[in-house]
Design a protein around this motif. Sequence first.
Motif, PDB file in Angstrom:
ATOM      1  N   ASN A   1       0.819  -1.202   0.000  1.00 15.90           N
ATOM      2  CA  ASN A   1       0.000   0.000   0.000  1.00 15.90           C
ATOM      3  C   ASN A   1       0.859   1.261   0.000  1.00 15.90           C
ATOM      4  N   LYS A   2       0.516   2.215  -0.820  1.00 11.23           N
ATOM      5  CA  LYS A   2       1.188   3.506  -0.845  1.00 11.23           C
ATOM      6  C   LYS A   2       0.423   4.470   0.055  1.00 11.23           C
ATOM      7  N   SER A   3       1.148   5.326   0.750  1.00  9.73           N
ATOM      8  CA  SER A   3       0.519   6.224   1.717  1.00  9.73           C
ATOM      9  C   SER A   3      -0.545   7.101   1.066  1.00  9.73           C
ATOM     10  N   VAL A   4      -0.307   7.513  -0.189  1.00 11.49           N
ATOM     11  CA  VAL A   4      -1.268   8.385  -0.846  1.00 11.49           C
ATOM     12  C   VAL A   4      -2.592   7.667  -1.064  1.00 11.49           C
ATOM     13  N   ASN A   5      -2.571   6.348  -1.137  1.00  8.11           N
ATOM     14  CA  ASN A   5      -3.787   5.589  -1.399  1.00  8.11           C
ATOM     15  C   ASN A   5      -4.625   5.330  -0.157  1.00  8.11           C
ATOM     16  N   VAL A   6      -4.082   5.539   1.037  1.00  7.19           N
ATOM     17  CA  VAL A   6      -4.830   5.245   2.252  1.00  7.19           C
ATOM     18  C   VAL A   6      -5.264   6.502   2.990  1.00  7.19           C
ATOM     19  N   PHE A   7      -4.781   7.655   2.569  1.00  8.78           N
ATOM     20  CA  PHE A   7      -5.128   8.885   3.281  1.00  8.78           C
ATOM     21  C   PHE A   7      -6.628   9.130   3.290  1.00  8.78           C
ATOM     22  N   GLY A   8      -7.277   8.973   2.133  1.00 13.04           N
ATOM     23  CA  GLY A   8      -8.714   9.225   2.055  1.00 13.04           C
ATOM     24  C   GLY A   8      -9.501   8.357   3.021  1.00 13.04           C
ATOM     25  N   LEU A   9      -9.141   7.065   3.101  1.00 16.55           N
ATOM     26  CA  LEU A   9      -9.825   6.142   4.008  1.00 16.55           C
ATOM     27  C   LEU A   9      -9.593   6.545   5.465  1.00 16.55           C
ATOM     28  N   LEU A  10      -8.341   6.827   5.822  1.00 13.37           N
ATOM     29  CA  LEU A  10      -8.031   7.204   7.205  1.00 13.37           C
ATOM     30  C   LEU A  10      -8.757   8.480   7.608  1.00 13.37           C
ATOM     31  N   ARG A  11      -8.805   9.438   6.712  1.00 10.16           N
ATOM     32  CA  ARG A  11      -9.474  10.710   7.024  1.00 10.16           C
ATOM     33  C   ARG A  11     -10.958  10.497   7.292  1.00 10.16           C
ATOM     34  N   ARG A  12     -11.620   9.692   6.462  1.00  9.73           N
ATOM     35  CA  ARG A  12     -13.054   9.468   6.656  1.00  9.73           C
ATOM     36  C   ARG A  12     -13.333   8.766   7.983  1.00  9.73           C
ATOM     37  N   VAL A  13     -12.490   7.780   8.339  1.00 11.64           N
ATOM     38  CA  VAL A  13     -12.683   7.078   9.604  1.00 11.64           C
ATOM     39  C   VAL A  13     -12.478   8.025  10.781  1.00 11.64           C
ATOM     40  N   VAL A  14     -11.406   8.817  10.736  1.00 12.85           N
ATOM     41  CA  VAL A  14     -11.119   9.752  11.831  1.00 12.85           C
ATOM     42  C   VAL A  14     -12.241  10.777  11.973  1.00 12.85           C
ATOM     43  N   GLU A  15     -12.719  11.318  10.864  1.00 12.05           N
ATOM     44  CA  GLU A  15     -13.784  12.320  10.932  1.00 12.05           C
ATOM     45  C   GLU A  15     -15.068  11.725  11.493  1.00 12.05           C
ATOM     46  N   TYR A  16     -15.382  10.477  11.116  1.00 14.78           N
ATOM     47  CA  TYR A  16     -16.588   9.839  11.651  1.00 14.78           C
ATOM     48  C   TYR A  16     -16.459   9.625  13.159  1.00 14.78           C
ATOM     49  N   LEU A  17     -15.309   9.128  13.605  1.00 13.53           N
ATOM     50  CA  LEU A  17     -15.112   8.906  15.041  1.00 13.53           C
ATOM     51  C   LEU A  17     -15.161  10.224  15.805  1.00 13.53           C
ATOM     52  N   HIS A  18     -14.641  11.295  15.204  1.00 16.13           N
ATOM     53  CA  HIS A  18     -14.679  12.599  15.876  1.00 16.13           C
ATOM     54  C   HIS A  18     -16.111  13.102  16.009  1.00 16.13           C
ATOM     55  N   ARG A  19     -16.950  12.855  15.003  1.00 15.01           N
ATOM     56  CA  ARG A  19     -18.358  13.261  15.112  1.00 15.01           C
ATOM     57  C   ARG A  19     -19.060  12.511  16.232  1.00 15.01           C
ATOM     58  N   CYS A  20     -18.685  11.224  16.397  1.00 18.14           N
ATOM     59  CA  CYS A  20     -19.311  10.414  17.455  1.00 18.14           C
ATOM     60  C   CYS A  20     -18.754  10.768  18.836  1.00 18.14           C
ATOM     61  N   TRP A  21     -17.458  11.041  18.897  1.00 18.24           N
ATOM     62  CA  TRP A  21     -16.784  11.336  20.171  1.00 18.24           C
ATOM     63  C   TRP A  21     -16.005  12.650  20.043  1.00 18.24           C
ATOM     64  N   PRO A  22     -16.671  13.795  20.150  1.00 17.88           N
ATOM     65  CA  PRO A  22     -16.001  15.091  19.922  1.00 17.88           C
ATOM     66  C   PRO A  22     -14.848  15.373  20.880  1.00 17.88           C
ATOM     67  N   SER A  23     -14.869  14.782  22.074  1.00 15.21           N
ATOM     68  CA  SER A  23     -13.822  15.078  23.058  1.00 15.21           C
ATOM     69  C   SER A  23     -12.679  14.071  23.042  1.00 15.21           C
ATOM     70  N   ALA A  24     -12.747  13.048  22.203  1.00 17.44           N
ATOM     71  CA  ALA A  24     -11.723  12.002  22.190  1.00 17.44           C
ATOM     72  C   ALA A  24     -10.526  12.417  21.340  1.00 17.44           C
TER      73      ALA A  24
END
Length: 449
Positions: A210-233
Motif C-alpha cells: 500500500n502507498k501512503s497516498v492511497n490510504v489517506f482518504g480512508l483514514l481521514r473518513r474514519v477519523v472524521e466519523y469517530l470525531h463526530r461520534c466522540w467530539p472530546s476524544a
Amino acid sequence: MRKDTTLNTENQLKNLFSLPVLIKGKKVKADFDAPDLSSNGGLALMDKNSCSFLDEIAACIPDYRNQSLILHSHRDMLRQRVGQILCGYEDANDCDYLRDDSALKMMADRLPSDNDLCSQPTMTRLENKVSARTLYKIGVLFVKQFVKSFASSPRRVVLDVDDTNSNTFGTQQLTLFNDYYGEYCYMPLLMFDGMTGKMILPMLRPGRRNKSVNVFGLLRRVVEYLHRCWPSAIIELRGDSHFCSHEFMDWAHDRCYVRFITGLAGNRALFKQVEKQRRHAENDFNKSGKEIRRYFKLNYRAASWKYEQRVIVKIEVNSQGTNIRFVVTSNRNNKAETIYRRYCGRGIMELWIKDIKYLHGDRMSCHSFRANQLRLFLHSAAYVLIYNTRERLFKHTEIAYFTVDSFIKKIMLSAVHIKEMKSLIKISFTKGHRYRQEMENALSLLASA
C-alpha cells in the motif's frame, strides 16, 4: 456435525464397523447411528444480541429474488456462513456437509427439525452478487459497531493500521505479484483499536504494498466519523512507515483532536543528521562490549511536507551491527524513549492479524474482487463475534485470553446432544467438558440477559 438417526435394526447391523481392538476381552464396534449430535456446540453461546451485527449486514444486501420462491433469506444465509467460520469451516463448500447440523440451524434461528440450510451454490451466488455500494454500506457498519461497543466516549482511541498478505492461487481480479512475499496475493488493510484489540475496519486491497497516498482518504473518513461520534476524544494513528502520509500529516496539523505516530523510512538527509550520535554509540560499544541503545529527537521536513515534524531516532549497536530506526510523530511533549516505546506497542497487532488468519480470513477463493471483499467482511464479523463473546461471557476467566484458534478448538467445537421436544429444545454438553465451570457461568449470564 449432526449424525443421521435410524431405528432400523437391520440397517444398524449392516452399518456396524468391527474394529481390530480388544478391551478386556470385548470387541469394539462403531456406527453412525447416534441420536442428534453436533460438534459445534459453542454456537449455543451466539444469542440474538451477538447475531444482531450479522442481521444488520444482511439488511444491507438487496434481495432481488422472487420473494414467493425464497427458501433461504439473506439473514439465514449469513448466520449460517459466519456460524461455519466460527467453527473453523472456511469455505462455502462446507455448506453441503453442514446444512443439516442442528446447532448451525439454531444459529440461523431455525428448529433442528426444520428444513436443511442452504447449499454451496446458493451461498456462492450470494457472495458474488454484492455491489460496490453494498460493500461500502457494510464497511460503514463495521465502524458503527465499533462505536456502539463503548458504553461512553473514550478519552483516547489508537488506530492501529497494517496490511497483510492473502495469497491467491488462481486468476482472481486484482491479484498481483508482491515481491516482498514472493507470491501473487491481495493485501488486506486491517484497522484495530490499539487499546482493546477491537476490529474497526477490514478493507481488501490489491496485492502490491500500500502507498501512503492511497490510504489517506480512508483514514481521514474514519477519523472524521469517530470525531463526530466522540467530539472530546483524541484519535491517534499508529502505523508502519508506509502509513507515513504527508497528506495525513498536513491535514492533521490544525486539528487538535488528531495525532499520529508512524514509522519513517531512513534517507541520506536523516542519516547525516544522526551521524555524530551513531559514531559515539559505536565507540561506546567497542569500549564496553555491551549493547548500546539510545534515543534522540530532531526536527525534520521532507521536500513534500508542508510542515516541519518531530522525528524520534533509535540507535542500537550490538554484536549484530548498528540498527537505526526513525519515527515521525505529532507528540511534542513526551521524551524520545517514551514516544518510541509507545510506537512499539503496535507490535501486538500482529497477534490480532493472526487471529483473523486463524479464522481463515485470508481465504480468497472467489474470482470477483467484490466477492472476496465480502468474504473478508464475513471472516472479520466472526472475529467481532468471538471478541464480544469472550468479553461478555468469559470476562476475568482464562478463556477471555484465548487466541481465536484456542477458542474455536476448546469452546466452539464442543460436542452437544440436541433434543427437540414439544415445548423446548434441550442442548446437553458432556459432563467432562474441560471448561465446564466457565461454560456454566456463561450460560447463566445468557439466561439472565
